[in-house]
Design a protein around this motif. Structure first.
Motif, short mmCIF file in Angstrom:
data_model
loop_
_atom_site.label_atom_id
_atom_site.label_comp_id
_atom_site.label_asym_id
_atom_site.label_seq_id
_atom_site.Cartn_x
_atom_site.Cartn_y
_atom_site.Cartn_z
N ASN A 22 -14.97 15.58 11.26
CA ASN A 22 -15.28 14.54 10.29
C ASN A 22 -14.00 13.79 9.97
O ASN A 22 -12.98 14.42 9.66
CB ASN A 22 -15.85 15.14 9.00
CG ASN A 22 -16.27 14.05 8.03
OD1 ASN A 22 -16.70 12.98 8.45
ND2 ASN A 22 -16.13 14.33 6.75
N MET A 34 -6.47 20.48 10.09
CA MET A 34 -7.70 21.16 10.49
C MET A 34 -7.81 21.30 12.01
O MET A 34 -8.62 20.62 12.67
CB MET A 34 -8.92 20.40 9.93
CG MET A 34 -8.95 20.41 8.42
SD MET A 34 -10.51 19.84 7.76
CE MET A 34 -11.60 21.13 8.28
N CYS A 78 -11.70 20.02 13.01
CA CYS A 78 -12.73 19.33 12.24
C CYS A 78 -13.12 18.05 12.96
O CYS A 78 -12.29 17.39 13.58
CB CYS A 78 -12.21 19.00 10.84
SG CYS A 78 -13.45 18.18 9.82
N HIS A 85 -8.36 14.30 9.09
CA HIS A 85 -8.51 15.74 8.84
C HIS A 85 -7.66 16.58 9.78
O HIS A 85 -7.16 17.63 9.39
CB HIS A 85 -9.99 16.12 8.93
CG HIS A 85 -10.79 15.58 7.79
ND1 HIS A 85 -11.94 16.16 7.33
CD2 HIS A 85 -10.59 14.50 7.00
CE1 HIS A 85 -12.42 15.45 6.31
NE2 HIS A 85 -11.62 14.44 6.10
N ILE A 137 -16.40 16.60 3.12
CA ILE A 137 -17.31 17.14 4.14
C ILE A 137 -16.52 17.48 5.40
O ILE A 137 -15.65 16.71 5.81
CB ILE A 137 -18.41 16.09 4.45
CG1 ILE A 137 -19.37 16.01 3.26
CG2 ILE A 137 -19.16 16.44 5.73
CD1 ILE A 137 -20.30 14.82 3.31
N HIS A 138 -16.82 18.64 5.97
CA HIS A 138 -16.09 19.07 7.17
C HIS A 138 -17.02 19.77 8.14
O HIS A 138 -18.16 20.13 7.81
CB HIS A 138 -14.97 20.05 6.81
CG HIS A 138 -14.02 19.56 5.77
ND1 HIS A 138 -12.97 18.74 6.06
CD2 HIS A 138 -13.98 19.77 4.43
CE1 HIS A 138 -12.32 18.45 4.94
NE2 HIS A 138 -12.91 19.06 3.94
CU LIG Z 1 -12.61 17.93 7.89
#
Ligand SMILES: [Cu+2]
Lengths: 389, 433
Positions: free
Chosen positions: B194, B204, B192, B199, B145-146
């Motif tokens: 999450n 990200m 990101c 991440h 999930i992001h």
């Molecule tokens: Cu992420």
């Protein structure tokens, strides 16, 4: 005094690599049980004792190799043997002493390690050699005193893989020749095998998470003309799809052929004679919170010889494991094996029924120092690009 | 648009992968929602009135002539009303970002699996004029999930990219459309939100540059070339391990979600998620062992960073800054990671001109500038001393690759005219002390 000049002349030692020390892995199993053994054939003689065989310690080291994008590793391991193997003495058996090279598409291993034929299916008994004469392809060079000879050997193997999911192993072995049949060190067995392994971590969700089959040729003649042969196949089948209440079935069949033996003169003969062994194991694993809670398994196996009369054998083990914490289990097992007369004379001092009840602890651990290499068969390596980290 | 869902066939990172499809000139469509999935409410009048006063006031003493940015107590009010939909005639810049798993090379011989926005580590730079709209179609092609959090943007709450906060996390195969007006101007970034620590280490993050209508910095320092340096760090072992763990966990969850029976089995117990405190305590009573109880967790709790990155690369693979005698260059420094970095330039002082996007009250003359996590600093380097000069994190732990000096967060300021100015310093690439 006067040494400074000499020191200056010394070459400066340049360490080969100042940055990376290898990843070191230490793993072990402690298996200790209190046993009550009962043999019907010997007039109800009952013996109690302690069994700490199949406890093991393995030390390994691994390094990422800059050339060929591979990983080099070695392992050295010792295993405790049954007290009965050589009288009263407790013994250690060298079961691992190998050097291995892995790249993306192949792996090469040389040394003492797992016999490639013997680990297609590991049955959920307490010890790897429980019911070994029924659940393992047997070493036709063994005198039968050390059951680990069926499971470990001196091996040179090359394993090819496709996507780290299907594996073809080509190997030559020197099976331990305790019976003194052939040369001390020469190659006395070779073969090939195929293995399929499902997506790591996703095993509960596939019907057949793993299976394999193979062919092995032994150079000894055993009264036949052109050596002995074994064909084996096995696998695991999930009977339901569940994470918390899992039922699965393990099965294996081993066929030996090419021997000219029609009777047993020794244990070794019973390892050589043409036969069929079928083993299966039904396992229930309860993992109420996603990690193992307890396990019950019923393993049953049978063997019949094609040419030798009165030689059938059956065995079963009922095994319970309760996890007490990280890698530490309380275990209990009832195990029994029946042998027809001819086989009992060869293998179990004429005892037809052997039964054992045991209860004890098993502790598994696996620790890694200087961690920098991930497991090779990872989802990342399998489904994305291979990185030898 | 490059598909990222099969990185096996796309092993190397692509150049300029951001598809900046086209400008939509928003004519005649009124305030209809454009697939952004969010209703933008009416503008509160208090915010609408908070338009910044850009009239120039006299500069502080010692500040380069022309610098003008006096203290304005009301100026954190957004220039444009936040909760408003695009109007006729306003420009919408549309971007497509796909997240995939690819392999990123930090320095020769060191590759990691990474989460990459459009296949690159860091993600592509997004650059739009202040006041225009950003419409970003974010599609997640990984099993995890992001989100995208637009760091420093003053935007509608629903567009802030906080999973289980301002939106549901973007699940495998899902697309979320982010729509917001680019404000305030300046150097920002996105990442990101999450499991941010993992991440972001996995790649990200990316630069988000909002160009001001009127570039005060350019007006005063008249720079021609500019560079954006995203500073971050990574524990390569942690990223590899935790990404793998995550793939297994998410694979399991996906299988369970596909099957009502398994869903019921899971019943919140598998992942260490409980509906409330009572459910958690009940589970412990029934034999659930929380992960923190184990004697050893089996993985390091805190990351042990072993590579320090400028735009995803470590020295000597970092990109050099080029300058000529007499030239000004603008360098945008972004604290995208989890550690502070202290960027030091040899042989020069430089001007610190903007912080977190906004011009300072007066430029500050420095030779070392701290870049803390989440902050951005713009500096102007003036070409006053020909040669080849180190520009690096002066926290020397970060000048290493896997513990070996030199490496890490280091690059070079290279004068294109060094030789004609009589400076002959050879370019030496050193990877071992
Ligand atoms: Cu992420």
């Amino acid at each position: 005094m006067g040494s400074s000049f000499a020191n200056q002349a010394q070459p400066v030692p340049v360490p080969e690599d100042q940055s990376l020390s290898p990843q070191v892995n230490i793993s072990g199993v402690g298996a200790a049980t209190f046993n009550v053994a009962h043999s019907l054939a010997s007039g109800g003689k009952t013996q109690a004792g302690m069994n700490f065989s199949d406890s093991a310690l393995v030390v390994g080291a691994a390094q990422r190799l800059s050339t060929l994008s591979g990983i080099g590793s070695m392992g050295l391991g010792l295993l405790t043997l049954d007290d009965t193997v050589s009288g009263k003495a407790s013994q250690l058996f060298l079961h691992q002493a190998f050097v291995d090279f892995q790249a993306e598409r192949f792996e090469a291993l040389i040394g003492r390690s797992d016999n490639p034929t013997a680990h297609v299916v590991d049955f959920p008994t307490i010890r790897g050699d429980d019911l070994v004469t029924l659940t393992n392809p047997l070493d036709p060079y063994s005198n039968g005193k050390n059951s680990e000879e069926n499971r470990y050997s001196n091996v040179t193997s090359v394993t090819l893989n496709q996507g780290l999911q299907t594996f073809e192993n080509f190997h030559a072995q020197h099976l331990i020749d305790s019976a003194g049949i052939g040369t001390e060190q020469g190659i006395n067995s070779f073969g090939a095998s195929f293995e399929y392994l499902g997506v790591p971590g996703m095993e509960p969700f596939s019907r057949v998470p793993s299976f394999g089959f193979g062919y092995e040729h032994f150079t000894t003649n055993s009264g036949g003309k052109s050596g002995l042969n074994q064909i084996y196949l096995g696998g695991v089948v999930n009977l339901n799809t569940s994470v918390t209440n899992r039922w699965d079935l393990r099965f294996q069949d081993v066929v030996g052929f090419g021997s000219g033996l029609w009777a047993f003169q020794s244990v070794t003969d019973s390892y050589q004679a043409d036969s069929n062994s079928l083993a299966a194991s039904l396992r229930y694993l309860s993992s109420p919170f996603g990690s193992p809670g307890y396990q019950l398994a019923l393993t049953a196996a049978g063997k019949n010889y094609f040419k030798v009369d009165r030689s059938r054998s059956y065995g079963a083990a009922l095994t319970g494991v309760k996890r007490l914490g990280q890698g530490f289990d309380l275990v209990a097992q009832y195990m029994g094996q029946y042998r027809d007369r001819a086989l009992a004379v060869a293998q179990s001092s004429g005892i037809a029924y052997e039964q054992t009840f045991e209860v004890g602890f098993v502790f598994n651990f696996d620790t890694t120092l200087n961690l920098h290499l991930s497991p090779r068969r990872s989802i990342l390596n399998q489904q994305h690009q291979y990185v030898p980290n | 648009m490059k598909k990222i869902d099969s990185p096996q066939s796309n092993p190397s990172e692509t150049d300029s992968p951001l598809s900046r499809r086209h400008f939509i000139s928003w004519a005649g469509a009124g305030t209809a929602a454009i697939g952004a999935g969010v209703l933008l409410g009416k503008t509160p009048s208090a915010l609408a009135s908070g338009v910044r006063d850009r009239s120039h006031v006299p500069s502080h003493p010692g500040v380069p002539p022309g610098w003008a940015n006096a203290f304005q107590p009301s100026s954190t009010l957004p220039e444009f009303p936040v909760r408003e939909a695009p109007k006729m005639g306003e420009k919408i810049h549309e971007f497509t970002i796909e997240l995939g798993i690819s392999v990123h090379e930090i320095v020769p011989g060191v590759k990691i699996h990474a989460f990459t926005y459009n296949g690159t580590y860091p993600g592509p730079e997004i650059r739009v004029p202040e006041g225009d709209w950003i419409l970003c179609h974010f599609t997640n092609r990984t099993p995890e999930i992001h989100t995208i959090h637009w760091h420093g943007m003053i935007l509608p709450n629903e567009m802030d990219g906080i999973p289980n906060g301002t939106q549901w996390g973007v699940g495998p195969g899902q697309t979320f459309n982010y729509l917001f007006r680019a404000q305030p101007a300046g150097t920002h970034f996105y990442h990101c939100h999450n499991m941010t620590n993992l991440h972001v280490q996995a790649g990200m993050f990316g630069a988000l540059i909002v160009e001001p209508k009127e570039d005060l910095v350019k007006k005063v320092f008249s720079y021609t070339r500019e560079y954006t340096l995203l500073l971050s760090e990574v524990d390569t072992v942690m990223v590899e391990r935790q990404m793998e763990e995550m793939l297994k966990m998410m694979g399991t969850m996906e299988k369970m979600n596909d099957d009502p029976k398994l869903m019921k089995e899971m019943n919140g117990r598998m992942m260490g998620w409980f509906i409330d405190k009572k459910a958690f305590l009940k589970a412990v009573e029934e034999g659930y062992v929380p992960p923190y109880v184990s004697a050893q967790r089996g993985r390091s709790v805190a990351p042990n960073f072993n590579f320090f990155l400028i735009n995803g690369k470590s020295y000597p693979m970092t990109e050099e800054l080029h300058i000529r005698s007499g030239e000004n260059i603008r360098v945008r420094l972004v604290g995208a990671g989890a550690s502070p970095h202290f960027m030091h330039l040899h042989g020069h002082d430089f001007w610190h001109v903007c912080q977190d996007g906004t011009p300072l009250q007066s430029p500050v003359r420095l030779n070392t500038i701290p870049i803390f996590p989440g902050t951005t600093s713009d500096i102007i380097i003036q070409g006053t001393n020909p040669g080849m000069w180190h520009f690096h994190d002066h926290s020397d732990l970060a000048s290493t690759n896997n513990g070996v000096f030199p490496g890490g967060m280091m690059t070079m300021l290279m004068y294109d005219d060094a030789e004609e100015k009589g400076v002959r310093v050879p370019e030496i690439v050193q990877v071992s002390s």
